[in-house]
Design a protein around this motif. Structure first.
Motif, PDB file in Angstrom:
ATOM      1  N   TYR A 261       0.858  -1.144   0.028  1.00  0.00           N
ATOM      2  CA  TYR A 261       0.061   0.004   0.171  1.00  0.00           C
ATOM      3  C   TYR A 261       0.858   1.321   0.092  1.00  0.00           C
ATOM      4  N   PRO A 262       1.537   1.491  -1.248  1.00  0.00           N
ATOM      5  CA  PRO A 262       2.569   2.687  -1.320  1.00  0.00           C
ATOM      6  C   PRO A 262       1.478   3.886  -0.715  1.00  0.00           C
ATOM      7  N   GLU A 263       0.689   3.946  -1.111  1.00  0.00           N
ATOM      8  CA  GLU A 263      -0.313   5.259  -0.948  1.00  0.00           C
ATOM      9  C   GLU A 263      -0.236   5.797   0.404  1.00  0.00           C
ATOM     10  N   ILE A 264      -0.245   4.758   1.472  1.00  0.00           N
ATOM     11  CA  ILE A 264      -0.488   5.163   2.866  1.00  0.00           C
ATOM     12  C   ILE A 264       0.217   6.254   3.289  1.00  0.00           C
ATOM     13  N   PRO A 265       1.626   6.047   3.336  1.00  0.00           N
ATOM     14  CA  PRO A 265       2.508   7.482   3.646  1.00  0.00           C
ATOM     15  C   PRO A 265       2.051   8.679   3.052  1.00  0.00           C
ATOM     16  N   ARG A 266       1.809   8.610   1.868  1.00  0.00           N
ATOM     17  CA  ARG A 266       1.438   9.906   1.139  1.00  0.00           C
ATOM     18  C   ARG A 266       0.007  10.510   1.784  1.00  0.00           C
ATOM     19  N   ILE A 267      -1.098   9.542   2.026  1.00  0.00           N
ATOM     20  CA  ILE A 267      -2.339   9.876   2.439  1.00  0.00           C
ATOM     21  C   ILE A 267      -2.224  10.550   4.023  1.00  0.00           C
ATOM     22  N   ALA A 268      -1.479   9.323   4.508  1.00  0.00           N
ATOM     23  CA  ALA A 268      -1.485   9.889   6.144  1.00  0.00           C
ATOM     24  C   ALA A 268      -0.684  10.702   6.732  1.00  0.00           C
ATOM     25  N   ALA A 269       0.521  11.088   5.689  1.00  0.00           N
ATOM     26  CA  ALA A 269       1.371  12.369   5.858  1.00  0.00           C
ATOM     27  C   ALA A 269       1.972  12.263   7.262  1.00  0.00           C
ATOM     28  N   PHE A 270       2.571  11.118   7.497  1.00  0.00           N
ATOM     29  CA  PHE A 270       3.148  10.871   8.809  1.00  0.00           C
ATOM     30  C   PHE A 270       4.118  11.762   9.399  1.00  0.00           C
ATOM     31  N   GLU A 271       4.748  12.413   8.395  1.00  0.00           N
ATOM     32  CA  GLU A 271       5.965  13.392   8.527  1.00  0.00           C
ATOM     33  C   GLU A 271       5.587  14.607   9.069  1.00  0.00           C
ATOM     34  N   SER A 272       4.104  15.181   8.723  1.00  0.00           N
ATOM     35  CA  SER A 272       3.853  16.514   8.989  1.00  0.00           C
ATOM     36  C   SER A 272       2.984  16.743  10.231  1.00  0.00           C
ATOM     37  N   PHE A 273       3.146  15.696  11.177  1.00  0.00           N
ATOM     38  CA  PHE A 273       2.681  15.912  12.610  1.00  0.00           C
ATOM     39  C   PHE A 273       3.606  16.119  13.712  1.00  0.00           C
ATOM     40  N   LYS A 274       4.765  16.509  13.202  1.00  0.00           N
ATOM     41  CA  LYS A 274       6.040  16.592  14.403  1.00  0.00           C
ATOM     42  C   LYS A 274       5.669  17.682  15.499  1.00  0.00           C
ATOM     43  N   ASP A 275       5.551  17.154  16.941  1.00  0.00           N
ATOM     44  CA  ASP A 275       5.239  17.886  17.949  1.00  0.00           C
ATOM     45  C   ASP A 275       3.772  18.159  17.802  1.00  0.00           C
ATOM     46  N   LYS A 276       2.804  17.701  17.113  1.00  0.00           N
ATOM     47  CA  LYS A 276       1.350  17.592  17.306  1.00  0.00           C
ATOM     48  C   LYS A 276       1.023  16.530  18.176  1.00  0.00           C
ATOM     49  N   ASP A 277      -0.017  16.893  18.840  1.00  0.00           N
ATOM     50  CA  ASP A 277      -0.898  15.784  19.410  1.00  0.00           C
ATOM     51  C   ASP A 277      -1.765  14.956  18.381  1.00  0.00           C
TER      52      ASP A 277
END
Ligand code: SAM
Length: 279
Positions: free
Chosen positions: A60-76
Motif C-alpha cells: 500500500y504505497p499510498e498510505i504514507p502519502r495520504i497519512a502524511a506521517f511526517e507532517s505532525f511533528k510535535d503535534k498531539d
C-alpha cells in the motif's frame, strides 16, 4: 467454517461492539508473521518490524502519502485501532506526540513493543473507539485506518473523535468503499451473484469474507457520499480512493500501470480515505 454469523453485539465501555471483532483480533497476533513475513525474522526483532514495514508500504504505497506521517511533528496525534503498530511507528518516527487505542490488548502490547524496539514511545491504551479515554480537545489530529468499518456505532465513534479534537484539528479515516470494483464487481456481482455464494452462505457473509478472507468479522462498507453524515459537524470534508488489484475484476484482471488503471483507482479503489476538520 467458523460460525460467525449472526454477530453478537455486547457493550464495551458504553459501545456496542461485535464480539467476533475482539475474538478475531485476539487470535491473530501472529497473523502478519504467519501470512506474510515467514522466514524473515522472529517476531519482536527489529528485522521483523523492518520487514513488516516493507511489506505494508510495498503493498500500500499510498498510505504514507495520504497519512502524511511526517507532517505532525510535535503535534498531539491519536491513532484509533493501532493494530500491529506499523502506522503508529511511522507517526512516532515523524516526531508526533502520540497516543493510541485498540480494542485488543494484544495489539496494544504488540504496538508498544514495536515502538520500544526503536526507542520510540506512545501512550497506547486498551479501549474502544466509541468511548475514548482522553479529555476533550486534547488532539490536533486523529487517524484511523481500517478500523471504524468494524464498528457498529460509527456515529458514536465520530462524536468521540469530534470531542477529543481541538478546534481546527483534523481527522483522516480509511473505510471500505461501497462504490469500488472490489465491492460491486468482485464481491457482489462475481462471488455473490454469478458464483451463487449469496445463496450458499448468505449475502452478509459474502461481503465480510471476500473482504479479508473466510471467517472475517462483520464489516460495514460506505459510499463516498456517506462521509457527509459520518462527518457530521465537521468541515472541509474531502475524500480519495486507493487500492486497485487485478482480482477486483475476476476472470478479466486489470492492467495496473497505465493511465486508465490510475483513473480507476482514484475513483473506484477499495479504500475510501476521508479527511475533515473540526471548525
Ligand atoms: C483491520 S485492523 C487495522 C489495524 C491497523 N490500523 C492497520 O491499518 O493495520 C483493525 C484493528 O482495530 C481494532 N479495533 C476493532 N474495533 C475497535 C474498536 N471499536 N475500538 C478500537 N479498536 C478497534 C482491532 O483490534 C484491530 O487491531
Amino acid at each position: 467454517m467458523p460460525k460467525i454469523w449472526p454477530p453478537i453485539a455486547f457493550p464495551i465501555n458504553g459501545c456496542r461492539v461485535n464480539k467476533s471483532v475482539s475474538k478475531y483480533y485476539n487470535g491473530s497476533d501472529r497473523e502478519l508473521a504467519q501470512r506474510y513475513i515467514r522466514d524473515i525474522a522472529d517476531i519482536g526483532t527489529k528485522e521483523y518490524y523492518e520487514a513488516a514495514l516493507a511489506h505494508r508500504y510495498g503493498l500500500y504505497p499510498e498510505i504514507p502519502r495520504i497519512a502524511a506521517f511526517e507532517s505532525f511533528k510535535d503535534k498531539d496525534v491519536l491513532e484509533i485501532g493501532v493494530g500491529q503498530g506499523a502506522d503508529h511507528f511511522m507517526f512516532a518516527k515523524g516526531g508526533a506526540s502520540l497516543s493510541g487505542i485498540d480494542l485488543t490488548e494484544k495489539h496494544c502490547r504488540m504496538t508498544r513493543q514495536f515502538l520500544d524496539a526503536f526507542g520510540l514511545h506512545s501512550n497506547v491504551l486498551n479501549g474502544s473507539a466509541c468511548n475514548l479515554p482522553f479529555p476533550s480537545a486534547s488532539f490536533d489530529h486523529v487517524y484511523s485506518c481500517g478500523v471504524l468499518l468494524l464498528v457498529q456505532d460509527i456515529e458514536k465513534a465520530l462524536s468521540e473523535i469530534y470531542r477529543v479534537l481541538r478546534p481546527g484539528g483534523t481527522v483522516t479515516l480509511m473505510l471500505y468503499n461501497k462504490r469500488s470494483l472490489h465491492y460491486l464487481v468482485k464481491t457482489r456481482l462475481y462471488y455473490g451473484w454469478m458464483l451463487g455464494e449469496d445463496k450458499a452462505i448468505g449475502r452478509q457473509a459474502v461481503n465480510d469474507w471476500y473482504t479479508d478472507g473466510p471467517g472475517y468479522v462483520r464489516v460495514y462498507h460506505y459510499a463516498p457520499r456517506d462521509l457527509k453524515w459520518i462527518y457530521k459537524g465537521f468541515c472541509d470534508i474531502a475524500y480519495q480512493t486507493s487500492c486497485l488489484t487485478p482480482e477486483q475484476m475476476p476472470e478479466v484482471g486489470l492492467p495496473l500501470d497505465n493511465k486508465a488503471s490510475r483513473w480507476l483507482e482514484r475513483r473506484f479503489g477499495f479504500f475510501l480515505w476521508g479527511t475533515a476538520r473540526k471548525p
